[in-house]
Design a protein around this motif. Structure first.
Motif, PDB file in Angstrom:
ATOM      1  N   ARG A  85       0.832  -1.203   0.000  1.00  0.00           N
ATOM      2  CA  ARG A  85       0.000   0.000   0.000  1.00  0.00           C
ATOM      3  C   ARG A  85       0.866   1.251   0.000  1.00  0.00           C
ATOM      4  O   ARG A  85       0.431   2.309  -0.429  1.00  0.00           O
ATOM      5  N   ASN A  86       2.071   1.091   0.506  1.00  0.00           N
ATOM      6  CA  ASN A  86       3.043   2.183   0.466  1.00  0.00           C
ATOM      7  C   ASN A  86       3.640   2.235  -0.939  1.00  0.00           C
ATOM      8  O   ASN A  86       4.314   1.295  -1.377  1.00  0.00           O
ATOM      9  N   LYS A  87       3.389   3.315  -1.649  1.00  0.00           N
ATOM     10  CA  LYS A  87       3.790   3.414  -3.052  1.00  0.00           C
ATOM     11  C   LYS A  87       5.298   3.497  -3.244  1.00  0.00           C
ATOM     12  O   LYS A  87       5.790   3.372  -4.372  1.00  0.00           O
ATOM     13  N   THR A  88       6.048   3.706  -2.169  1.00  0.00           N
ATOM     14  CA  THR A  88       7.504   3.754  -2.296  1.00  0.00           C
ATOM     15  C   THR A  88       8.116   2.352  -2.307  1.00  0.00           C
ATOM     16  O   THR A  88       9.305   2.201  -2.580  1.00  0.00           O
ATOM     17  N   LEU A  89       7.310   1.338  -2.011  1.00  0.00           N
ATOM     18  CA  LEU A  89       7.793  -0.037  -1.994  1.00  0.00           C
ATOM     19  C   LEU A  89       7.395  -0.752  -3.282  1.00  0.00           C
ATOM     20  O   LEU A  89       6.433  -0.373  -3.947  1.00  0.00           O
ATOM     21  N   ALA A  90       8.142  -1.791  -3.617  1.00  0.00           N
ATOM     22  CA  ALA A  90       7.892  -2.540  -4.852  1.00  0.00           C
ATOM     23  C   ALA A  90       7.348  -3.922  -4.528  1.00  0.00           C
ATOM     24  O   ALA A  90       7.830  -4.602  -3.617  1.00  0.00           O
ATOM     25  N   ALA A  91       6.339  -4.337  -5.294  1.00  0.00           N
ATOM     26  CA  ALA A  91       5.772  -5.678  -5.139  1.00  0.00           C
ATOM     27  C   ALA A  91       6.762  -6.714  -5.655  1.00  0.00           C
ATOM     28  O   ALA A  91       7.576  -6.438  -6.539  1.00  0.00           O
ATOM     29  N   THR A  92       6.686  -7.914  -5.113  1.00  0.00           N
ATOM     30  CA  THR A  92       7.616  -8.973  -5.505  1.00  0.00           C
ATOM     31  C   THR A  92       6.931 -10.136  -6.218  1.00  0.00           C
ATOM     32  O   THR A  92       7.605 -11.032  -6.722  1.00  0.00           O
ATOM     33  N   ILE A  93       5.608 -10.133  -6.235  1.00  0.00           N
ATOM     34  CA  ILE A  93       4.856 -11.184  -6.925  1.00  0.00           C
ATOM     35  C   ILE A  93       3.930 -10.515  -7.934  1.00  0.00           C
ATOM     36  O   ILE A  93       3.186  -9.601  -7.572  1.00  0.00           O
ATOM     37  N   PRO A  94       3.949 -10.929  -9.197  1.00  0.00           N
ATOM     38  CA  PRO A  94       3.061 -10.331 -10.202  1.00  0.00           C
ATOM     39  C   PRO A  94       1.600 -10.452  -9.787  1.00  0.00           C
ATOM     40  O   PRO A  94       1.185 -11.484  -9.255  1.00  0.00           O
ATOM     41  N   GLU A  95       0.826  -9.406 -10.029  1.00  0.00           N
ATOM     42  CA  GLU A  95      -0.558  -9.388  -9.571  1.00  0.00           C
ATOM     43  C   GLU A  95      -1.436 -10.413 -10.274  1.00  0.00           C
ATOM     44  O   GLU A  95      -2.510 -10.760  -9.771  1.00  0.00           O
ATOM     45  N   ASP A  96      -0.997 -10.920 -11.437  1.00  0.00           N
ATOM     46  CA  ASP A  96      -1.796 -11.932 -12.133  1.00  0.00           C
ATOM     47  C   ASP A  96      -1.420 -13.356 -11.720  1.00  0.00           C
ATOM     48  O   ASP A  96      -1.959 -14.333 -12.249  1.00  0.00           O
ATOM     49  N   THR A  97      -0.505 -13.476 -10.764  1.00  0.00           N
ATOM     50  CA  THR A  97      -0.118 -14.796 -10.261  1.00  0.00           C
ATOM     51  C   THR A  97      -1.246 -15.381  -9.419  1.00  0.00           C
ATOM     52  O   THR A  97      -1.861 -14.685  -8.618  1.00  0.00           O
ATOM     53  N   ARG A  98      -1.507 -16.673  -9.610  1.00  0.00           N
ATOM     54  CA  ARG A  98      -2.527 -17.359  -8.820  1.00  0.00           C
ATOM     55  C   ARG A  98      -1.859 -18.303  -7.820  1.00  0.00           C
ATOM     56  O   ARG A  98      -0.885 -18.977  -8.151  1.00  0.00           O
ATOM     57  N   LEU A  99      -2.386 -18.306  -6.628  1.00  0.00           N
ATOM     58  CA  LEU A  99      -1.915 -19.246  -5.609  1.00  0.00           C
ATOM     59  C   LEU A  99      -2.703 -20.538  -5.788  1.00  0.00           C
ATOM     60  O   LEU A  99      -3.887 -20.608  -5.463  1.00  0.00           O
ATOM     61  N   LEU A 100      -2.049 -21.567  -6.320  1.00  0.00           N
ATOM     62  CA  LEU A 100      -2.738 -22.822  -6.617  1.00  0.00           C
ATOM     63  C   LEU A 100      -2.988 -23.650  -5.359  1.00  0.00           C
ATOM     64  O   LEU A 100      -4.037 -24.275  -5.221  1.00  0.00           O
ATOM     65  N   SER A 101      -2.028 -23.654  -4.466  1.00  0.00           N
ATOM     66  CA  SER A 101      -2.201 -24.387  -3.203  1.00  0.00           C
ATOM     67  C   SER A 101      -1.133 -23.941  -2.223  1.00  0.00           C
ATOM     68  O   SER A 101      -0.088 -23.414  -2.616  1.00  0.00           O
ATOM     69  N   ILE A 102      -1.413 -24.172  -0.952  1.00  0.00           N
ATOM     70  CA  ILE A 102      -0.430 -23.867   0.089  1.00  0.00           C
ATOM     71  C   ILE A 102      -0.728 -24.744   1.295  1.00  0.00           C
ATOM     72  O   ILE A 102      -1.884 -24.875   1.711  1.00  0.00           O
ATOM     73  N   GLU A 103       0.296 -25.390   1.812  1.00  0.00           N
ATOM     74  CA  GLU A 103       0.133 -26.221   2.999  1.00  0.00           C
ATOM     75  C   GLU A 103       1.458 -26.307   3.746  1.00  0.00           C
ATOM     76  O   GLU A 103       2.533 -26.173   3.152  1.00  0.00           O
ATOM     77  N   THR A 104       1.360 -26.521   5.035  1.00  0.00           N
ATOM     78  CA  THR A 104       2.544 -26.620   5.878  1.00  0.00           C
ATOM     79  C   THR A 104       2.632 -28.024   6.451  1.00  0.00           C
ATOM     80  O   THR A 104       1.694 -28.502   7.095  1.00  0.00           O
ATOM     81  N   ILE A 105       3.762 -28.682   6.179  1.00  0.00           N
ATOM     82  CA  ILE A 105       3.996 -30.044   6.654  1.00  0.00           C
ATOM     83  C   ILE A 105       5.342 -30.078   7.362  1.00  0.00           C
ATOM     84  O   ILE A 105       6.372 -29.728   6.766  1.00  0.00           O
ATOM     85  N   GLU A 106       5.322 -30.476   8.617  1.00  0.00           N
ATOM     86  CA  GLU A 106       6.546 -30.589   9.416  1.00  0.00           C
ATOM     87  C   GLU A 106       7.382 -29.315   9.338  1.00  0.00           C
ATOM     88  O   GLU A 106       8.574 -29.344   9.036  1.00  0.00           O
ATOM     89  N   ASN A 107       6.724 -28.184   9.575  1.00  0.00           N
ATOM     90  CA  ASN A 107       7.355 -26.860   9.659  1.00  0.00           C
ATOM     91  C   ASN A 107       7.886 -26.330   8.331  1.00  0.00           C
ATOM     92  O   ASN A 107       8.586 -25.319   8.301  1.00  0.00           O
ATOM     93  N   ILE A 108       7.563 -27.000   7.227  1.00  0.00           N
ATOM     94  CA  ILE A 108       7.928 -26.499   5.899  1.00  0.00           C
ATOM     95  C   ILE A 108       6.651 -26.108   5.165  1.00  0.00           C
ATOM     96  O   ILE A 108       5.732 -26.915   5.033  1.00  0.00           O
ATOM     97  N   CYS A 109       6.603 -24.869   4.705  1.00  0.00           N
ATOM     98  CA  CYS A 109       5.428 -24.374   3.983  1.00  0.00           C
ATOM     99  C   CYS A 109       5.660 -24.544   2.482  1.00  0.00           C
ATOM    100  O   CYS A 109       6.629 -24.011   1.925  1.00  0.00           O
TER     101      CYS A 109
END
Length: 293
Positions: A85-109
């Motif tokens: 939201r701070n315009k002086t900072l740069a995003a690191t993930i393209p806005e058209d990127t989709r998060l297909l899945s995310i899970e944490t197993i044994e402390n690894i995400c």
């Protein structure tokens, strides 16, 4: 005569049993026909540290988020995709990127992105380390995540030139985080961020003693909740520091988000130094509310 009384008592008991049985059965029938009320999902309000790029390092942006039926790690990644939201900072993930899945197993995400994640120029423009640890440092703030494995379309991808790091989960990297220089402006910014996150206790502690004696905590909450409500939708686009012998004035210029129109206002904040600490001197309510119009 005794036989009559015995018969009378017996009939009373018998009728009572019949009446109880009928009533109990009706209660059962009613309860069986009543549809259960599903539980209302609980909304959880949390504040996360999101890491975005500022020059050649990672800067923190605090983000207050209300979640419902969503894991904290998914919330963090979705907010990273939304960008700073701070315009002086740069995003690191393209806005058209989709998060297909995310899970944490044994402390690894395990974070699985769509192919847009590597089809952009951010890896080249910002540099792989900053892009990678923007995600890793944001997720490892959760105490149950120690490492992050990045996937694209379900496949491991090669990052960096170090063969030991290829296809391996990444650990947190504190060295890339920007060392924050405390200034009068950053104090005001922290104060406003605390209000936006409804951390009124933290914001109140940033006031000087005289302001806290003049304005009680509950009055402060009422006062500032109204102020911050009117402030939403605006962003700081410019600031000026004016130093005097006994005080410092921070002049902020606000403008409306996502518009080219000249809709905005200026607002001044007074700060003083007390025992090597910078404190905010709060003015009257009208000084803040009226300046928004």
């Amino acid at each position: 005569m005794k036989s009559f009384y015995r018969l009378y008592v017996f009939l009373l008991i018998f009728c009572g049993i019949i009446l109880f049985a009928v009533t109990f059965r009706e209660d059962i029938s009613i309860s069986e026909n009543v549809r259960p009320i599903p539980p209302v999902p609980e909304e959880i309000k949390s504040t996360f540290k999101l890491y975005f790029v500022n020059d050649n390092s990672l800067a923190v942006e605090n983000r207050a988020v209300t979640t419902k039926n969503m894991s904290f790690e998914k919330v963090i990644v979705e907010e990273l995709i939304n960008g700073p939201r701070n315009k002086t900072l740069a995003a690191t993930i393209p806005e058209d990127t989709r998060l297909l899945s995310i899970e944490t197993i044994e402390n690894i995400c395990y974070v699985n992105f769509s192919s847009e994640y590597i089809k952009n120029n951010k890896l080249r423009e910002l540099g792989e380390p900053l892009v990678i640890w923007s995600l890793v440092n944001s997720l490892t703030q959760l105490d149950y995540i120690q490492k992050v494995q990045i996937l694209v379309e379900g496949e491991k991808i090669e990052f960096l030139d170090d063969e030991d790091l290829l296809n391996q989960p990444f650990s947190r990297n504190e060295e890339l985080i920007q060392k924050r220089n405390v200034t009068h402006f950053t104090i005001v910014k922290d104060f406003l961020d605390s209000l936006l996150m409804e951390r009124y206790d933290r914001a109140y502690s940033m006031l000087d003693k005289e302001s806290r004696m003049r304005i009680g905590f509950q009055e402060f909450i009422t006062f500032m909740s109204e102020y911050i409500k009117e402030l939403r939708g605006y962003e700081i686009v410019l600031y000026n520091t004016q130093k005097y012998s006994d005080k410092t004035i921070i002049l902020l210029k606000y403008s409306k988000d996502n518009t080219n129109e000249e809709i905005g206002f200026y607002q001044a904040w007074k700060l003083i130094e007390v025992n090597d600490e910078i404190k905010i001197v709060l003015g009257d309510k009208e000084d803040y509310i009226n300046s928004l119009y």
